[in-house]
Design a protein around this motif. Structure first.
Motif: not given
Length: 461
Positions: A70-74, A148-164
């Protein structure tokens, strides 16, 4: 007023003021290079579990990439109430939890049932703060992601994970397949692979990543369902979290008493979060119209509370509650299951946020240690510390919770507990400690020793 995606207006108030600005990064963009699609740790899901893990990992200097559908806020279906156990985890993240920062503090739990009304303050303990909080998930989840972003994490929204992605030679999980989606969740691009040395599955009750490697839900563990909505109400500033112990699937006296409870949590912005949860230990589970049950329950409340259709804000939403470790193992070939994905909702009270955030903190610590190992085999051994840690923390407690769920599935037990327990203050103080899992592990008072003793005697779930 501005409207959220779920149709609930957000008025000016502490929560609305504290909502972080939209992220500057583009949502749903597919990274152009393999390097951008790889990380030391890949986190699937940016709810409380995923965002908390990302914050702890990034603060430790780990390259972490978070994929969120999804994308934030939600909006998110939740009671929005946080017990002292969850407050402890928020404090560990270094967040400002003051009223000025948008958090609504509460004193304890008000229990209503059997014609009685009992107020029980949160216990004073060395291990936990003596207050709870309320904040909408619309605000809180966005805040955690930005933290989390402020600490340096990369966050990619609107990305649907389908499997490992599984390495054919070793059987290890080495990444995930995902594709971009639009604002309505529809596919907006081709599948790509994201790679990492450690994968954290924090994708909630759907547990799509776990299912992709064959980790099915355990039918021998409890399950619940919850529905909630918001009402404009003068009770919005109540400083007690309110729990109603009697839910009937018809008129009282002519119907079944359901195993579950209703809640009323003041949000502090002019609205109250009102909802109910029902457990699968009743023959009525899955056969009740839960939205209608919510309507009939709120109709019994005083009219001036305004829990009616005229004052309802947004739709009635529902969600499943995966309880008591109902998906295991929590480490599978380099992938760890966090929060709801690992069935970590408390069977006693339906609380999930605290356990999602605790599991995230534990997983982040284990992942940091694993990344320090020189090869894949030793990393896997290090990751085995995670299921052992969560089992040690909650295994016995969740076993007790499963017994509790079965017991209250019998209406006579539920009625007797309400009638005979509520009038006894000592019993109710014990109940609060047990239901909310709030004790000092060492020392504490006699009630702490009772609850801790029960957990040690119970075989770990």
């Amino acid at each position: 007023m501005r409207s959220t995606g779920g149709g609930r207006p957000v008025r000016p108030g502490p929560c609305a003021r504290a909502t972080p600005p939209p992220p500057a990064t583009l949502r749903g963009d597919v990274p152009s290079s393999a390097a951008e699609r790889s990380a030391d740790v890949l986190v699937v899901g940016a709810g409380p579990a995923g965002a908390t893990a990302a914050r702890h990992l990034a603060a430790a200097g780990v390259d972490v990439l978070v994929l969120e559908k999804t994308s934030f806020p939600r909006e998110k279906v939740c009671g929005d109430g946080l017990t002292p156990r969850a407050v402890r985890e928020l404090l560990a993240l270094g967040l400002d939890l003051s009223p000025e920062a948008g958090w609504v503090r509460n004193k304890g739990l008000r229990i209503i049932g059997g014609g009685m009304r009992v107020e029980l303050p949160w216990p004073e303990l060395a291990s936990f703060p003596d207050h709870g909080l309320v904040r909408t998930r619309l605000d809180m989840d966005h805040l955690l992601v930005e933290h989390a972003r402020a600490a340096g994490a990369r966050v990619q929204e609107r990305t649907s994970v389908t499997g490992a992605v599984v390495d054919e030679a070793t059987g290890r999980v080495v990444g995930v397949r995902a594709h971009p989606v639009d604002e309505r969740g529809r596919r907006a691009g081709e599948d790509v692979e994201h790679r990492a040395r450690v994968v954290l599955a924090a994708d909630g009750v759907s547990a799509r990543l776990a299912l992709s490697v064959g980790l099915a839900r355990r039918e021998d563990r409890p399950m619940g369902v919850a529905v909630r909505t918001y009402y404009r109400s003068p009770r919005h500033d109540d400083d007690w979290m309110e729990s109603w112990l009697e839910l009937w699937d018809g008129e009282p006296g002519r119907s079944r008493l359901l195993p579950g409870y209703g809640w009323v949590f003041g949000v502090g912005d002019g609205t109250s979060n009102v909802g109910l949860g029902v457990l699968n230990s009743s023959s009525a589970y899955g056969k009740v119209d839960y939205r209608d049950l919510l309507r009939r329950w709120t109709a019994t409340m005083p009219a001036d509370w305004q829990f009616d259709e005229e004052h309802r804000e947004g739709p009635v939403r529902g969600a499943a509650l995966p309880m008591g470790f109902n998906r295991t193992p929590h480490h599978h070939a380099g992938m760890l299951l966090l929060g709801d994905a690992g069935g970590m909702v408390n069977p006693f009270n339906g609380e999930g946020i605290a356990y999602a955030m605790e599991s995230a903190r534990i997983a982040a610590d284990v992942a940091v240690q694993a990344l320090g190992r020189p090869d894949a085999a030793s990393r896997l051994r290090a990751l085995d510390a995670y299921p052992a840690a969560v089992r040690s923390a909650w295994g016995g407690y969740f076993t007790l919770g499963a017994v509790f769920v079965k017991m209250i599935g019998h209406p006579a037990v539920m009625e007797a507990a309400t009638r005979h327990g509520l009038p006894r203050p000592v019993v109710m103080r014990l109940v609060v400690k047990l239901l909310a899992n709030l004790t000092d592990p060492r020392g504490g008072d006699a009630l702490d020793r009772v609850v801790n003793g029960l957990q040690r005697l119970a075989p770990a779930a």
